[in-house]
Design a protein around this motif. Structure first.
Motif, PDB file in Angstrom:
ATOM      1  N   LEU A 172       0.894  -1.430   0.149  1.00  0.00           N
ATOM      2  CA  LEU A 172       0.265   0.275   0.142  1.00  0.00           C
ATOM      3  C   LEU A 172       0.647   1.029  -0.238  1.00  0.00           C
ATOM      4  O   LEU A 172       0.859   1.823   0.837  1.00  0.00           O
ATOM      5  CB  LEU A 172      -0.986  -0.017   0.875  1.00  0.00           C
ATOM      6  CG  LEU A 172      -1.642  -1.192   1.057  1.00  0.00           C
ATOM      7  CD1 LEU A 172      -2.886  -1.122   2.017  1.00  0.00           C
ATOM      8  CD2 LEU A 172      -2.263  -1.914   0.052  1.00  0.00           C
ATOM      9  N   GLU A 200      -0.062  -4.392   3.214  1.00  0.00           N
ATOM     10  CA  GLU A 200       0.401  -3.199   3.587  1.00  0.00           C
ATOM     11  C   GLU A 200       0.877  -2.281   3.640  1.00  0.00           C
ATOM     12  O   GLU A 200       1.723  -3.177   1.845  1.00  0.00           O
ATOM     13  CB  GLU A 200       0.322  -3.825   5.038  1.00  0.00           C
ATOM     14  CG  GLU A 200      -0.176  -4.770   5.742  1.00  0.00           C
ATOM     15  CD  GLU A 200      -1.247  -3.859   6.495  1.00  0.00           C
ATOM     16  OE1 GLU A 200      -1.069  -3.134   6.382  1.00  0.00           O
ATOM     17  OE2 GLU A 200      -2.274  -4.530   7.043  1.00  0.00           O
ATOM     18  N   ARG A 204      -1.838   2.886   4.100  1.00  0.00           N
ATOM     19  CA  ARG A 204      -3.362   2.536   4.513  1.00  0.00           C
ATOM     20  C   ARG A 204      -4.768   3.337   4.884  1.00  0.00           C
ATOM     21  O   ARG A 204      -5.543   3.042   4.460  1.00  0.00           O
ATOM     22  CB  ARG A 204      -3.087   1.240   5.483  1.00  0.00           C
ATOM     23  CG  ARG A 204      -4.309   0.732   5.763  1.00  0.00           C
ATOM     24  CD  ARG A 204      -4.150   0.035   7.211  1.00  0.00           C
ATOM     25  NE  ARG A 204      -4.296  -1.846   6.241  1.00  0.00           N
ATOM     26  CZ  ARG A 204      -4.670  -2.128   5.922  1.00  0.00           C
ATOM     27  NH1 ARG A 204      -6.289  -1.894   6.094  1.00  0.00           N
ATOM     28  NH2 ARG A 204      -4.767  -3.156   5.424  1.00  0.00           N
ATOM     29  N   LEU A 219     -10.424  -3.997   2.520  1.00  0.00           N
ATOM     30  CA  LEU A 219      -7.760  -3.722   2.833  1.00  0.00           C
ATOM     31  C   LEU A 219      -8.187  -5.042   3.854  1.00  0.00           C
ATOM     32  O   LEU A 219      -7.736  -4.922   4.879  1.00  0.00           O
ATOM     33  CB  LEU A 219      -7.769  -2.169   3.535  1.00  0.00           C
ATOM     34  CG  LEU A 219      -8.383  -1.778   1.722  1.00  0.00           C
ATOM     35  CD1 LEU A 219      -7.840  -0.068   2.419  1.00  0.00           C
ATOM     36  CD2 LEU A 219      -8.068  -1.690   0.500  1.00  0.00           C
TER      37      LEU A 219
END
Length: 348
Positions: A172, A200, A204, A219
């Motif tokens: 992310l 991750e 995020r 997510l």
């Protein structure tokens, strides 16, 4: 051959999985393989028993690396990612070093290495005045992908078979373009669609705000069983703004799931002749149109599994390429050393 890999990483993502698989395969061929990494790194538990892991504290790490190299006396040192390539700078001229360009060439990190492995042809054309040896060798599928588990990502999220499930895998981070995918999904996807992004990273919180509470977007974080999750998808999307290779794309290809990817450097090269849809990096509208077109095909039963050509990613062939490159780097260094000795002898 005695091979030493260097990789300092607190997590396992695409580049780390490649390094793990490379080391394990080399050990299976009978080579003596070592990896220097960070103390407590998850790499240690992912390696085969016949690969020796050396965990180092970050304090005086460069000095510790040099001491370990002196003790191990490898035939070749192979650096992965920026911190490792930096740690290989300044070694004695008798030590052969190579680096894999998992991201891109940076002179201050890579110029001193004896050889570079590019993962796509475009990288090799942008090395400027780099004086070492260069070989383009694509990455490959991991040795033994984790089989789908009894509970897949669709069941975990409580999504029925009628839901059009779109998925993406990656860190992310803005470079991976997950914000583009979320915006495109919200602009075009119907209520019967869902989006799951596995991974991750530092983006995020921003991505959660962008989701704006949309219950269709999930997510769930990092998943070790990426390969198993891919089997549950109706569509795989790689929305990266920058991508040198993209291991998750190759894994998606192996499952036959339809693919939409951006024309970032790596995917644009190896997906050019594949039955995949390419859109410009960062183009929300184009991505939204591609998602909508895929959903229309799904609704008319015209979105079947796809047969991709995976011959470029044959692990045995690519591993042979790497071992051959190691030998080439070692022989080149030996020739230079012998030449220097002759020159010194001629002047004395």
């Amino acid at each position: 051959m005695r091979v030493l890999h260097v990789l300092f990483s607190p997590r396992i993502a695409g580049s780390e999985r490649y390094c793990i698989d490379l080391a394990n395969r080399q050990a299976d061929l009978g080579h003596e393989v070592h990896i220097i990494g960070s103390r407590g790194s998850p790499l240690a538990t992912a390696l085969a028993p016949n690969v020796c892991f050396h965990g180092l504290n970050w304090i005086f790490r460069r000095l510790r690396v040099r001491r370990l190299i002196n003790r191990i006396a490898p035939d070749i040192c192979h650096g992965h990612l920026s911190p490792a390539c930096k740690a290989l700078k300044g070694l004695p001229s008798t030590q052969q070093t190579v680096g894999s360009l998992h991201v891109g060439y940076k002179p201050h990190q890579h110029a001193s290495l004896d050889g570079l492995i590019c993962v796509n042809r475009a990288q090799a054309r942008r090395l400027g005045d780099y004086r070492g040896l260069v070989r383009t060798i694509p990455n490959w599928m991991p040795l033994a992908p984790v089989a789908p588990t009894t509970t897949g990502i669709r069941e975990e999220l409580g999504l029925g078979d009628a839901i059009f499930l779109i998925g993406a895998v990656g860190r992310l981070h803005p470079s991976k373009g997950m914000d583009v995918l979320i915006s495109a999904f919200r602009a075009s996807a119907p209520a019967t669609a869902a989006l799951v992004i596995l991974g991750e990273g530092p983006q995020r919180a921003e991505l959660e705000r962008l989701c704006a509470g949309d219950p269709r977007i999930h997510l769930p974080g990092y998943r070790a069983n990426v390969y198993g999750c891919l089997h549950d998808l109706d569509l795989f999307v790689s929305p990266s703004r920058e991508e040198s290779f993209g291991l998750a794309i190759v894994e998606a290809m192996s499952t036959g799931v339809p693919i939409i990817a951006t024309s970032a450097e790596g995917p644009a090269e190896f997906l050019r002749d594949q039955p995949a849809v390419l859109v410009a990096p960062g183009a929300v509208e184009a991505m939204a149109e591609a998602l909508a077109a895929a959903h229309r095909r799904f609704c008319t039963d015209e979105l079947p599994r796809v047969g991709y050509d995976l011959s470029l990613f044959d692990p045995a062939a690519r591993l042979a390429n790497i071992m051959d490159f190691y030998s080439q780097v070692i022989e080149s260094r030996q020739r230079r050393t012998a030449k220097q000795r002759r020159q010194v002898a001629a002047t004395t």
